[in-house]
Design a protein around this motif. Structure first.
Motif, short mmCIF file in Angstrom:
data_model
loop_
_atom_site.label_atom_id
_atom_site.label_comp_id
_atom_site.label_asym_id
_atom_site.label_seq_id
_atom_site.Cartn_x
_atom_site.Cartn_y
_atom_site.Cartn_z
N MET A 1 -18.36 4.99 65.19
CA MET A 1 -17.25 4.22 65.18
C MET A 1 -16.77 3.81 66.33
O MET A 1 -17.07 4.35 67.45
CB MET A 1 -16.11 5.53 64.62
N SER A 2 -16.21 2.56 66.10
CA SER A 2 -16.11 1.74 67.42
C SER A 2 -14.70 2.49 67.91
O SER A 2 -13.95 2.93 67.10
CB SER A 2 -15.90 0.26 67.00
N THR A 3 -14.49 2.43 69.32
CA THR A 3 -13.42 2.83 69.99
C THR A 3 -12.12 1.97 69.29
O THR A 3 -12.33 0.64 69.61
CB THR A 3 -13.58 2.64 71.28
N PRO A 4 -11.42 2.55 69.09
CA PRO A 4 -9.92 1.98 68.41
C PRO A 4 -9.44 0.98 69.95
O PRO A 4 -9.38 1.60 70.81
CB PRO A 4 -8.84 2.89 67.98
N ILE A 5 -8.97 -0.15 69.55
CA ILE A 5 -8.26 -0.71 70.65
C ILE A 5 -6.84 -0.86 70.25
O ILE A 5 -6.35 -1.34 69.39
CB ILE A 5 -8.81 -2.43 70.35
N GLN A 6 -6.11 -0.62 71.36
CA GLN A 6 -4.70 -0.37 71.41
C GLN A 6 -4.05 -1.78 71.43
O GLN A 6 -4.38 -2.62 72.41
CB GLN A 6 -4.18 0.31 72.48
N ILE A 7 -2.93 -1.95 70.59
CA ILE A 7 -2.23 -3.34 70.52
C ILE A 7 -0.96 -3.00 71.09
O ILE A 7 -0.36 -1.99 70.53
CB ILE A 7 -2.22 -3.92 69.24
N THR A 8 -0.34 -3.67 72.08
CA THR A 8 0.90 -3.14 72.59
C THR A 8 1.85 -4.48 72.65
O THR A 8 3.00 -4.27 73.16
CB THR A 8 0.90 -2.72 73.99
N THR A 9 1.27 -5.76 72.16
CA THR A 9 2.16 -6.84 72.21
C THR A 9 1.78 -7.40 70.95
O THR A 9 0.71 -7.63 70.66
CB THR A 9 1.96 -7.82 73.47
N VAL A 10 2.93 -8.29 70.40
CA VAL A 10 2.63 -9.20 69.31
C VAL A 10 1.91 -10.25 69.62
O VAL A 10 1.44 -11.02 68.59
CB VAL A 10 4.20 -9.31 68.58
N HIS A 11 1.82 -10.79 70.83
CA HIS A 11 1.25 -11.90 71.22
C HIS A 11 -0.42 -11.71 71.52
O HIS A 11 -1.08 -12.56 71.88
CB HIS A 11 1.66 -12.37 72.59
N ASP A 12 -1.04 -10.77 71.30
CA ASP A 12 -2.34 -10.46 71.57
C ASP A 12 -3.08 -11.17 70.60
O ASP A 12 -3.12 -11.28 69.46
CB ASP A 12 -2.76 -8.85 71.15
N PRO A 13 -4.04 -12.38 71.18
CA PRO A 13 -4.70 -13.28 70.14
C PRO A 13 -5.72 -12.76 69.39
O PRO A 13 -6.25 -13.25 68.61
CB PRO A 13 -5.29 -14.10 71.34
N ARG A 14 -6.36 -11.19 69.85
CA ARG A 14 -7.10 -10.88 68.94
C ARG A 14 -7.10 -10.33 67.53
O ARG A 14 -7.75 -10.11 66.81
CB ARG A 14 -7.96 -9.42 69.71
N VAL A 15 -5.49 -10.17 67.33
CA VAL A 15 -5.25 -9.80 66.09
C VAL A 15 -4.28 -11.07 65.46
O VAL A 15 -3.48 -10.77 64.46
CB VAL A 15 -4.28 -8.65 66.16
N ALA A 16 -4.89 -12.34 65.84
CA ALA A 16 -4.05 -13.51 65.21
C ALA A 16 -4.20 -13.58 63.75
O ALA A 16 -3.25 -13.94 63.03
CB ALA A 16 -4.55 -14.42 65.82
N VAL A 17 -5.20 -12.98 63.15
CA VAL A 17 -5.60 -13.09 61.69
C VAL A 17 -4.61 -12.30 60.99
O VAL A 17 -4.24 -12.63 59.86
CB VAL A 17 -7.01 -12.43 61.44
N PHE A 18 -4.06 -11.27 61.49
CA PHE A 18 -2.98 -10.49 60.77
C PHE A 18 -1.33 -11.03 61.28
O PHE A 18 -0.75 -10.53 60.59
CB PHE A 18 -2.89 -9.03 61.35
N SER A 19 -1.45 -11.93 62.14
CA SER A 19 -0.29 -12.03 62.39
C SER A 19 0.38 -13.55 62.50
O SER A 19 1.28 -14.16 61.64
CB SER A 19 0.29 -11.83 63.87
N ARG A 20 -0.38 -14.58 63.01
CA ARG A 20 0.02 -16.13 63.43
C ARG A 20 -0.87 -16.95 62.26
O ARG A 20 -0.32 -17.98 62.12
CB ARG A 20 -0.36 -16.34 64.82
#
Length: 267
Positions: A1-20
């Protein structure tokens, strides 16, 4: 299992697929090989994995890493896993996640009408149905009631829209479907007779024996407010109505589709 990556801001570009990214951006018509869709809920994500689709990233609440998301993460050890609090993820996506899990997938290659209908006996055509809930409900009915395939016009809501896919309980990943610019012509070329569901002067009841006797029949369902265009009704081989009581003249399109699929199922 890959180490989970903590998201602390809605502006994180790594999760743009889920937000923007909009639905149009996810589909990426300029480069279909890069097109994505987002699946919501463990059940739908499991179905996507079961049919062999490729996940690109998972987003879930921290508490679900050892709960609902654990089997999904175990199946995809190389997949990036992003996590955060319910408050952060709700602010990121704009809604509360169903059972706390989203997963982005590579979009499957589009199929042709000839491919999905080659051996079909009963097909549902969604003509301009724009509500994602209705599209999802119709796919679930199609799957449950033995209809073989779905054909969509270009103005119909994408079955892989997040909400449509969740309402369908993932059946839009199993039921064969294709988009057609001239659905009636393509289906006629394949030997189908067409039945437009509409109130019209030449409508016959859905229990008319000629309908059940057709070896290949396509049921055409129209948009939620206005129904089918006159041109579509005029071009259909049959116009069909569901007899009703108490002065009611129509049903929600998803309810009507379920009744039609059951009544006209192959015997």
């Amino acid at each position: 299992m890959s180490t989970p990556i903590q998201i602390t801001t809605v502006h994180d570009p790594r999760v743009a697929v889920f937000s923007r990214l909009t639905e149009a951006q996810l589909r990426n018509r300029l480069d279909p090989s890069a097109a994505l869709f987002v699946a919501e809920s463990p059940k739908v994500i499991t179905t996507a994995l079961d049919v062999g689709l490729t996940p690109t990233a998972l987003l879930c609440e921290q508490k679900h890493l050892e709960g609902d998301a654990a089997p999904l993460v175990a199946r995809c050890p190389e997949m990036p896993v992003f996590t955060g609090s319910r408050e952060v993820l709700s602010a990121l996506t704009g809604y509360t996640l169903t059972r706390g899990v989203l997963c982005a997938f590579r979009r499957p290659q589009p199929r042709s009408v000839a491919e999905v209908c080659r051996t079909a006996r009963r097909v549902v055509v969604l003509d301009g149905v724009t509500d994602s809930t209705n599209v999802g409900a119709m796919f679930r009915s199609v799957a449950a009631l033995g209809t073989d395939a779905v054909v969509l016009t270009p103005t119909t809501c994408d079955p892989l829209n997040r909400r449509a896919l969740r309402v369908s309980m993932g059946t839009a990943l199993r039921v064969p479907w294709a988009v057609a610019h001239d659905a009636l012509a393509e289906l006629r070329d394949l030997g189908f007779r067409t039945a437009a569901m509409a109130l019209h002067g030449r409508s016959v009841g859905i229990d008319h024996p000629a309908l059940a006797a057709e070896p290949r029949l396509a049921l055409i369902m129209g948009t939620e407010g206005d129904g089918l265009d006159d041109a579509v009704i005029d071009a259909a081989d049959y116009v069909v109505k569901i007899p009703m009581a108490y002065g009611i003249d129509s049903l929600n399109v998803a309810a009507a589709a379920a009744i039609a699929c059951w009544e006209l199922r192959p015997r």
